[in-house]
Design a protein around this motif. Sequence first.
Motif, PDB file in Angstrom:
ATOM      1  N   ARG A 126       0.833  -1.201   0.000  1.00 47.41           N
ATOM      2  CA  ARG A 126       0.000   0.000   0.000  1.00 47.41           C
ATOM      3  C   ARG A 126       0.877   1.264   0.000  1.00 47.41           C
ATOM      4  NH1 ARG A 126      -5.159   1.446   2.324  1.00 47.41           N
ATOM      5  NH2 ARG A 126      -5.426  -0.693   3.081  1.00 47.41           N
ATOM      6  N   ALA A 127       1.878   1.274   0.880  1.00 43.77           N
ATOM      7  CA  ALA A 127       2.775   2.441   0.963  1.00 43.77           C
ATOM      8  C   ALA A 127       3.542   2.634  -0.340  1.00 43.77           C
ATOM      9  CB  ALA A 127       3.740   2.265   2.131  1.00 43.77           C
ATOM     10  N   ARG A 128       3.984   1.526  -0.940  1.00 45.55           N
ATOM     11  CA  ARG A 128       4.738   1.616  -2.187  1.00 45.55           C
ATOM     12  C   ARG A 128       3.867   2.202  -3.295  1.00 45.55           C
ATOM     13  NH1 ARG A 128       6.911  -2.846  -1.805  1.00 45.55           N
ATOM     14  NH2 ARG A 128       5.291  -4.128  -2.762  1.00 45.55           N
ATOM     15  N   TRP A 129       2.608   1.769  -3.396  1.00 45.35           N
ATOM     16  CA  TRP A 129       1.707   2.268  -4.429  1.00 45.35           C
ATOM     17  C   TRP A 129       1.379   3.748  -4.213  1.00 45.35           C
ATOM     18  CZ3 TRP A 129      -1.297   0.537  -8.695  1.00 45.35           C
ATOM     19  CH2 TRP A 129      -0.872  -0.692  -9.205  1.00 45.35           C
ATOM     20  N   TRP A 130       1.252   4.167  -2.941  1.00 45.66           N
ATOM     21  CA  TRP A 130       0.961   5.584  -2.692  1.00 45.66           C
ATOM     22  C   TRP A 130       2.141   6.451  -3.107  1.00 45.66           C
ATOM     23  CZ3 TRP A 130      -3.147   8.176  -2.592  1.00 45.66           C
ATOM     24  CH2 TRP A 130      -3.179   9.484  -2.086  1.00 45.66           C
ATOM     25  N   ASN A 131       3.337   5.924  -2.937  1.00 40.89           N
ATOM     26  CA  ASN A 131       4.518   6.651  -3.418  1.00 40.89           C
ATOM     27  C   ASN A 131       4.487   6.769  -4.940  1.00 40.89           C
ATOM     28  OD1 ASN A 131       5.609   7.055  -0.866  1.00 40.89           O
ATOM     29  ND2 ASN A 131       6.805   5.157  -0.925  1.00 40.89           N
ATOM     30  N   TYR A 132       4.000   5.698  -5.611  1.00 39.90           N
ATOM     31  CA  TYR A 132       3.859   5.759  -7.069  1.00 39.90           C
ATOM     32  C   TYR A 132       2.888   6.881  -7.457  1.00 39.90           C
ATOM     33  CZ  TYR A 132       6.000   1.077  -7.256  1.00 39.90           C
ATOM     34  OH  TYR A 132       6.846   0.007  -7.138  1.00 39.90           O
TER      35      TYR A 132
ATOM     36  N   TRP B  61      -6.687   6.800  -9.079  1.00 32.51           N
ATOM     37  CA  TRP B  61      -7.846   5.903  -9.056  1.00 32.51           C
ATOM     38  C   TRP B  61      -7.415   4.440  -8.978  1.00 32.51           C
ATOM     39  CZ3 TRP B  61      -8.403   2.153 -12.670  1.00 32.51           C
ATOM     40  CH2 TRP B  61      -7.763   2.303 -13.894  1.00 32.51           C
ATOM     41  N   MET B  62      -6.263   4.083  -9.535  1.00 33.28           N
ATOM     42  CA  MET B  62      -5.789   2.708  -9.474  1.00 33.28           C
ATOM     43  C   MET B  62      -5.486   2.296  -8.030  1.00 33.28           C
ATOM     44  SD  MET B  62      -3.319   2.383 -12.833  1.00 33.28           S
ATOM     45  CE  MET B  62      -3.021   0.647 -12.520  1.00 33.28           C
ATOM     46  N   TYR B  63      -4.948   3.243  -7.257  1.00 36.51           N
ATOM     47  CA  TYR B  63      -4.676   2.971  -5.838  1.00 36.51           C
ATOM     48  C   TYR B  63      -5.975   2.681  -5.095  1.00 36.51           C
ATOM     49  CZ  TYR B  63      -3.566   3.890  -0.943  1.00 36.51           C
ATOM     50  OH  TYR B  63      -3.447   3.792   0.420  1.00 36.51           O
ATOM     51  N   PHE B  64      -7.012   3.496  -5.331  1.00 34.90           N
ATOM     52  CA  PHE B  64      -8.281   3.324  -4.613  1.00 34.90           C
ATOM     53  C   PHE B  64      -8.982   2.016  -5.002  1.00 34.90           C
ATOM     54  CE2 PHE B  64      -7.785   8.036  -4.473  1.00 34.90           C
ATOM     55  CZ  PHE B  64      -7.700   8.148  -3.093  1.00 34.90           C
ATOM     56  N   VAL B  65      -8.817   1.597  -6.240  1.00 29.85           N
ATOM     57  CA  VAL B  65      -9.392   0.315  -6.670  1.00 29.85           C
ATOM     58  C   VAL B  65      -8.663  -0.850  -5.999  1.00 29.85           C
ATOM     59  CG1 VAL B  65      -9.669  -1.242  -8.635  1.00 29.85           C
ATOM     60  CG2 VAL B  65     -10.259   1.174  -8.868  1.00 29.85           C
TER      61      VAL B  65
END
Length: 469
Positions: free
Chosen positions: A418-424, A433-437
Amino acid sequence: MFFRSEAEQAFDVDVIESPIMDTVIKKSAAVYSGEPMWKDAQNGIRTINFAKTLSSETARLATLAIKITIEGSARAEWLQKQTDAVFFSIRKWVEYGCAYGTVVIKPNGKTLDVFTPDEVLITDYDNQNITGMIFKDTYTQGKWYYTRLEYHRFAEEKQGEETVRPYYISNRAYRSKSPDSIGDPVALKDTKWSELMADSPPILKANGESLDGPMFGVFVTPQANNVDKSTPLGLPVYAEALEELKDLDIAYSRMTGEINDSERIVLADDRLLSPAGTPVNKVNPGAAATKNLPKYVRNVYGDGPDSFYQEINPTLNTEVRVKGINALLSQIGYKAGFSNGYFVFDQKTGMVTATQVESDDRRTIQYIKDVRDQLEKCMDAVYYALSVYADLYGESPAGEYEVTYDFGDITYNREEDRARWWNYVNAGKVPAWMYFVKFEGFSEEDAKAMVEEATPKEDELFDSKYKEE
């Protein structure tokens, strides 16, 4: 195996016997079901059934986030449907295989049947691959117990100058008034298996060639069988650790027994317990004092009215015992294929597993990879058997198919991901939107709408700038 002699007589075949493995199978079944031979209620030896934990944890990791995709034709679509129908049973099948060392999966024309080694008899194998087997199926109706024996095998036959190996399936049914006896033969038409043939015609490929393999799949544990090297059966994942499992049950029972016996005890003279002025019963000392006492108080009769009062507060050795238990857990886990320290006993939470397998925990990772390889091999054979059934009964058009197995990463940590994707997202590498999905459960449509609504429009930016000026 009480049906062995009837099977040999019915099909005129000699079963490949392994008395050593018969003993292993019986012992494994007892240990896995929570009834090990060392369990002794009289001496306070219970079991925490850690063999079940080992089998279950191995199956959990081996099937973690498993996805099986079959593509390529109408036949592939049909096979995918068969997979989806039993998908949530795969983990249980792997657990049975880990617990018994072997599990056999066989199509029955409608779904898939699963057999443990105590429900089958081996009649032929080649280079550790089982090619001939007798399966036992049962059901109960009223006071009767019905058993069906299904015999699968290849046979060598001459066709002109060539030798072919057609595949045959034979069925025999029996009826008994006892679950411990196969009973007497009964016609298939008088059972729920009335649609089955007693003996199938020779089964070959459409071009007349022999089948590539038997019409069942076999899952065996990856470690070598050092009990009987000649048998194609595997060993339970805990086979090397039976002695340590016994020691673990004894250690745990001793610790919990000590805890149960650690209640505070007060020893007091009955005259200390009697209300002031109450006479002591000379015939039955303490008769008045023993009424309605707390359960931790023991009435004793001392030398004088004030002569005896003692409190007993047992000291627990829990910390020392837990260290011993964790040493046993580490040894058991290592023998079963896990890395040292994977299994831990915590005084507050009880038996737990490591919350994350670190990237350098190569032993666990490689062990699970080996189990997954065995599962893939088994399922490939099952899909081949299903495809043969589809050809025989016209379940779907013939066609090529490709099976893809996708397993979850056992080192995966959701919070780190999750943390890695938020950094992306912050770096602009992926849209928000990809993070929220992926992590918040939004649908793609809702996530895009939310992100769009939260994003300032270009006109709003200029308006804001104008107002500031």
